[in-house]
Design a protein around this motif. Structure first.
Motif, PDB file in Angstrom:
ATOM      1  N   PHE A  68      60.564  11.543   8.923  1.00  0.00           N
ATOM      2  CA  PHE A  68      60.416  10.600  10.029  1.00  0.00           C
ATOM      3  C   PHE A  68      58.952  10.301  10.325  1.00  0.00           C
ATOM      4  CE2 PHE A  68      64.839  11.475  11.499  1.00  0.00           C
ATOM      5  CZ  PHE A  68      65.212  10.151  11.713  1.00  0.00           C
ATOM      6  N   GLU A  69      58.073  11.281  10.148  1.00  0.00           N
ATOM      7  CA  GLU A  69      56.668  11.090  10.499  1.00  0.00           C
ATOM      8  C   GLU A  69      55.826  10.632   9.321  1.00  0.00           C
ATOM      9  OE1 GLU A  69      53.341  10.646  12.608  1.00  0.00           O
ATOM     10  OE2 GLU A  69      55.360  11.000  13.364  1.00  0.00           O
ATOM     11  N   ILE A  70      55.983  11.246   8.173  1.00  0.00           N
ATOM     12  CA  ILE A  70      55.133  10.913   7.022  1.00  0.00           C
ATOM     13  C   ILE A  70      55.475   9.541   6.464  1.00  0.00           C
ATOM     14  CG2 ILE A  70      54.392  11.647   4.732  1.00  0.00           C
ATOM     15  CD1 ILE A  70      53.478  13.427   7.077  1.00  0.00           C
ATOM     16  N   TYR A  71      56.757   9.219   6.405  1.00  0.00           N
ATOM     17  CA  TYR A  71      57.196   7.904   5.916  1.00  0.00           C
ATOM     18  C   TYR A  71      57.606   7.053   7.113  1.00  0.00           C
ATOM     19  CZ  TYR A  71      57.507  10.931   1.859  1.00  0.00           C
ATOM     20  OH  TYR A  71      57.231  11.856   0.880  1.00  0.00           O
ATOM     21  N   GLN A 118      57.077  16.270  15.597  1.00  0.00           N
ATOM     22  CA  GLN A 118      55.856  16.408  16.390  1.00  0.00           C
ATOM     23  C   GLN A 118      54.823  17.267  15.665  1.00  0.00           C
ATOM     24  OE1 GLN A 118      56.755  13.752  18.665  1.00  0.00           O
ATOM     25  NE2 GLN A 118      55.158  14.972  19.659  1.00  0.00           N
ATOM     26  N   SER A 119      55.280  18.305  14.985  1.00  0.00           N
ATOM     27  CA  SER A 119      54.347  19.150  14.233  1.00  0.00           C
ATOM     28  C   SER A 119      53.769  18.403  13.042  1.00  0.00           C
ATOM     29  CB  SER A 119      55.067  20.419  13.766  1.00  0.00           C
ATOM     30  OG  SER A 119      55.492  21.192  14.868  1.00  0.00           O
ATOM     31  N   ALA A 120      54.583  17.563  12.416  1.00  0.00           N
ATOM     32  CA  ALA A 120      54.106  16.800  11.257  1.00  0.00           C
ATOM     33  C   ALA A 120      53.009  15.803  11.644  1.00  0.00           C
ATOM     34  CB  ALA A 120      55.271  16.063  10.601  1.00  0.00           C
ATOM     35  N   ARG A 121      52.949  15.416  12.914  1.00  0.00           N
ATOM     36  CA  ARG A 121      51.911  14.488  13.359  1.00  0.00           C
ATOM     37  C   ARG A 121      50.523  15.111  13.270  1.00  0.00           C
ATOM     38  NH1 ARG A 121      54.479  11.299  18.631  1.00  0.00           N
ATOM     39  NH2 ARG A 121      56.046  10.138  17.439  1.00  0.00           N
ATOM     40  N   SER A 129      54.031  28.485  11.922  1.00  0.00           N
ATOM     41  CA  SER A 129      54.329  28.766  13.328  1.00  0.00           C
ATOM     42  C   SER A 129      55.489  27.912  13.830  1.00  0.00           C
ATOM     43  CB  SER A 129      53.087  28.523  14.192  1.00  0.00           C
ATOM     44  OG  SER A 129      52.640  27.180  14.066  1.00  0.00           O
ATOM     45  N   THR A 130      55.561  26.674  13.363  1.00  0.00           N
ATOM     46  CA  THR A 130      56.674  25.807  13.752  1.00  0.00           C
ATOM     47  C   THR A 130      57.982  26.327  13.183  1.00  0.00           C
ATOM     48  OG1 THR A 130      55.184  23.895  13.780  1.00  0.00           O
ATOM     49  CG2 THR A 130      57.535  23.445  13.740  1.00  0.00           C
ATOM     50  N   TYR A 131      57.947  26.767  11.940  1.00  0.00           N
ATOM     51  CA  TYR A 131      59.151  27.337  11.335  1.00  0.00           C
ATOM     52  C   TYR A 131      59.573  28.605  12.073  1.00  0.00           C
ATOM     53  CZ  TYR A 131      59.501  24.259   7.276  1.00  0.00           C
ATOM     54  OH  TYR A 131      59.695  23.174   6.461  1.00  0.00           O
ATOM     55  N   ALA A 132      58.606  29.420  12.497  1.00  0.00           N
ATOM     56  CA  ALA A 132      58.935  30.638  13.235  1.00  0.00           C
ATOM     57  C   ALA A 132      59.583  30.309  14.577  1.00  0.00           C
ATOM     58  CB  ALA A 132      57.678  31.475  13.444  1.00  0.00           C
ATOM     59  N   GLU A 161      53.011  29.445  19.501  1.00  0.00           N
ATOM     60  CA  GLU A 161      52.161  28.503  18.772  1.00  0.00           C
ATOM     61  C   GLU A 161      52.974  27.326  18.241  1.00  0.00           C
ATOM     62  OE1 GLU A 161      50.344  30.828  15.759  1.00  0.00           O
ATOM     63  OE2 GLU A 161      48.930  31.825  17.123  1.00  0.00           O
ATOM     64  N   GLY A 162      54.173  27.608  17.762  1.00  0.00           N
ATOM     65  CA  GLY A 162      55.002  26.545  17.208  1.00  0.00           C
ATOM     66  C   GLY A 162      55.480  25.573  18.253  1.00  0.00           C
ATOM     67  N   ILE A 163      55.847  26.083  19.429  1.00  0.00           N
ATOM     68  CA  ILE A 163      56.317  25.203  20.498  1.00  0.00           C
ATOM     69  C   ILE A 163      55.202  24.288  20.982  1.00  0.00           C
ATOM     70  CG2 ILE A 163      57.100  25.172  22.885  1.00  0.00           C
ATOM     71  CD1 ILE A 163      59.307  25.764  20.928  1.00  0.00           C
ATOM     72  N   THR A 164      53.975  24.802  21.042  1.00  0.00           N
ATOM     73  CA  THR A 164      52.847  23.988  21.506  1.00  0.00           C
ATOM     74  C   THR A 164      52.271  23.112  20.407  1.00  0.00           C
ATOM     75  OG1 THR A 164      51.346  25.838  21.063  1.00  0.00           O
ATOM     76  CG2 THR A 164      52.228  25.639  23.292  1.00  0.00           C
ATOM     77  N   GLY A 165      52.808  23.230  19.179  1.00  0.00           N
ATOM     78  CA  GLY A 165      52.363  22.365  18.097  1.00  0.00           C
ATOM     79  C   GLY A 165      51.081  22.813  17.440  1.00  0.00           C
ATOM     80  N   ALA A 166      50.711  24.099  17.590  1.00  0.00           N
ATOM     81  CA  ALA A 166      49.474  24.588  16.981  1.00  0.00           C
ATOM     82  C   ALA A 166      49.623  24.709  15.481  1.00  0.00           C
ATOM     83  CB  ALA A 166      49.118  25.964  17.570  1.00  0.00           C
TER      84      ALA A 166
END
Length: 268
Positions: A91-94, A153-156, A187-190, A261-266
Motif C-alpha cells: 500500500f505504501e511503496i506502490y 505507517q511503518s513503511a512510510r 520493532s514493528t514486527y515485534a 518502539e513498533g507502536i510509535t513507528g520507530a
C-alpha cells in the motif's frame, strides 16, 4: 515546590502501579488457597497450590487446551504477520489513489463489530467444512485493517532511496522485502506479533462457536467451563486463570521494548 511536585508525581504513580498490579497478585495468591479462603478475600499465599493443580488436572484436559491454544496462536501469528506486512508494504511503496480508496474501505471495516458477522461466518464455514479446524480459527482474523495500517505507517519511514538503489543494483522486489524491509522493521514486527498472539490466545467467542468438540478446546474455553456447575472451586479456577495468563505475560515482557518502539513507528 519542585520537591513537593516530584513527591506527588511519584505518589500518584505508586498508587496507580499498585492498583494495576493488585489483580495479578490476587490471582496468583488465590491459586494457592482453598475456595473458602478465596471467597473470604485472603491475600496471603497458602499451601494449597498442589491440591488445586491436582484438581485442575482431574477436572480439565489442561494439556490438550494448552496445545490447541499454542498451535492456533502461533500459526495465526506467523501467517497474519506475513500477509499484513506484505499488504502494508504494498500500500505504501506502490502508492496510488486507488490504493488509498481501498485502504479507506478497509479502515471502515474496523467499525463493524465481529459479533455482527458471527452468524454469516459460522454458516459459511459450516458449508465449507471448516468447523473444528485450525484453518477455521485463523481465517476470520488472518488479516486485519489495524495491522495493515500499522505496517503501512511503518513503511512510510522506510527510505525509498534505498529501494531505488537496490533496484538499480538488480535486486528483485521480493528480495528487497525479505532482506531489507523485514530486518529494518523488526520493532514493528515485534509489536504486531505481541498484538496478534495475545488476541489469538485470549480469543473466546469465535472458538466457542466454531470448535464443537472437546478435543479442540482452548485455554479461555477451559477456564469458562470451570465456572459452570452448582459448586465452583475458586482456588482451582484462579489457578486455571493463572496458567492461561502466563504465556501472554511472558510474550509481552520479552517484547515490551520492541512493542513500544513498533507502536510509535520507530525504525533503527
Amino acid at each position: 515546590m519542585r520537591k513537593v511536585k516530584s513527591f506527588l508525581n511519584y505518589f500518584v504513580l505508586t498508587v496507580v502501579s499498585i492498583l494495576s498490579v493488585f489483580p495479578l497478585y490476587w490471582m496468583a495468591v488465590s491459586a494457592t488457597n482453598k475456595s473458602v479462603d478465596v471467597i473470604g478475600g485472603k491475600l496471603i499465599p497458602g499451601n494449597y497450590l498442589l491440591e488445586n493443580w491436582k484438581n485442575l488436572l482431574q477436572a480439565q484436559d489442561v494439556g490438550s487446551a494448552l496445545i490447541n491454544s499454542f498451535r492456533n496462536s502461533i500459526i495465526l501469528t506467523l501467517v497474519s504477520l506475513m500477509i499484513c506486512s506484505i499488504a502494508g508494504y504494498g500500500f505504501e511503496i506502490y502508492h496510488d489513489k486507488a490504493k488509498d480508496t481501498v485502504m479507506s474501505i478497509l479502515l471502515l471495516a474496523m467499525m463493524v463489530p465481529f459479533v455482527a458477522t458471527l452468524i454469516p461466518l459460522f454458516q459459511m464455514f459450516s458449508k465449507m467444512g471448516l468447523l473444528n479446524s485450525t484453518i477455521g480459527f485463523i481465517l476470520p482474523t488472518i488479516s486485519t485493517p489495524f495491522l495493515i495500517m500499522l505496517f503501512r505507517q511503518s513503511a512510510r519511514s522506510f527510505p525509498h532511496d534505498i529501494i531505488e538503489a537496490a533496484r538499480i543494483d538488480g535486486l528483485g522486489e521480493l528480495k528487497i522485502f525479505l532482506q531489507m524491509f523485514i530486518p529494518t522493521m523488526r520493532s514493528t514486527y515485534a509489536a504486531a506479533m505481541t498484538i496478534v498472539f495475545m488476541n489469538a490466545w485470549n480469543s473466546y467467542l469465535w472458538p466457542k462457536v466454531i470448535m464443537l468438540s472437546n478435543e479442540k478446546i482452548t485455554m479461555p474455553m477451559m477456564v469458562a467451563n470451570m465456572l459452570t456447575g452448582y459448586v465452583i472451586d475458586y482456588g482451582m479456577v484462579m489457578l486455571g486463570v493463572l496458567v492461561c495468563t502466563i504465556p501472554t505475560v511472558i510474550v509481552f515482557f520479552l517484547l515490551q521494548k520492541s512493542f513500544a518502539e513498533g507502536i510509535t513507528g520507530a525504525v533503527k
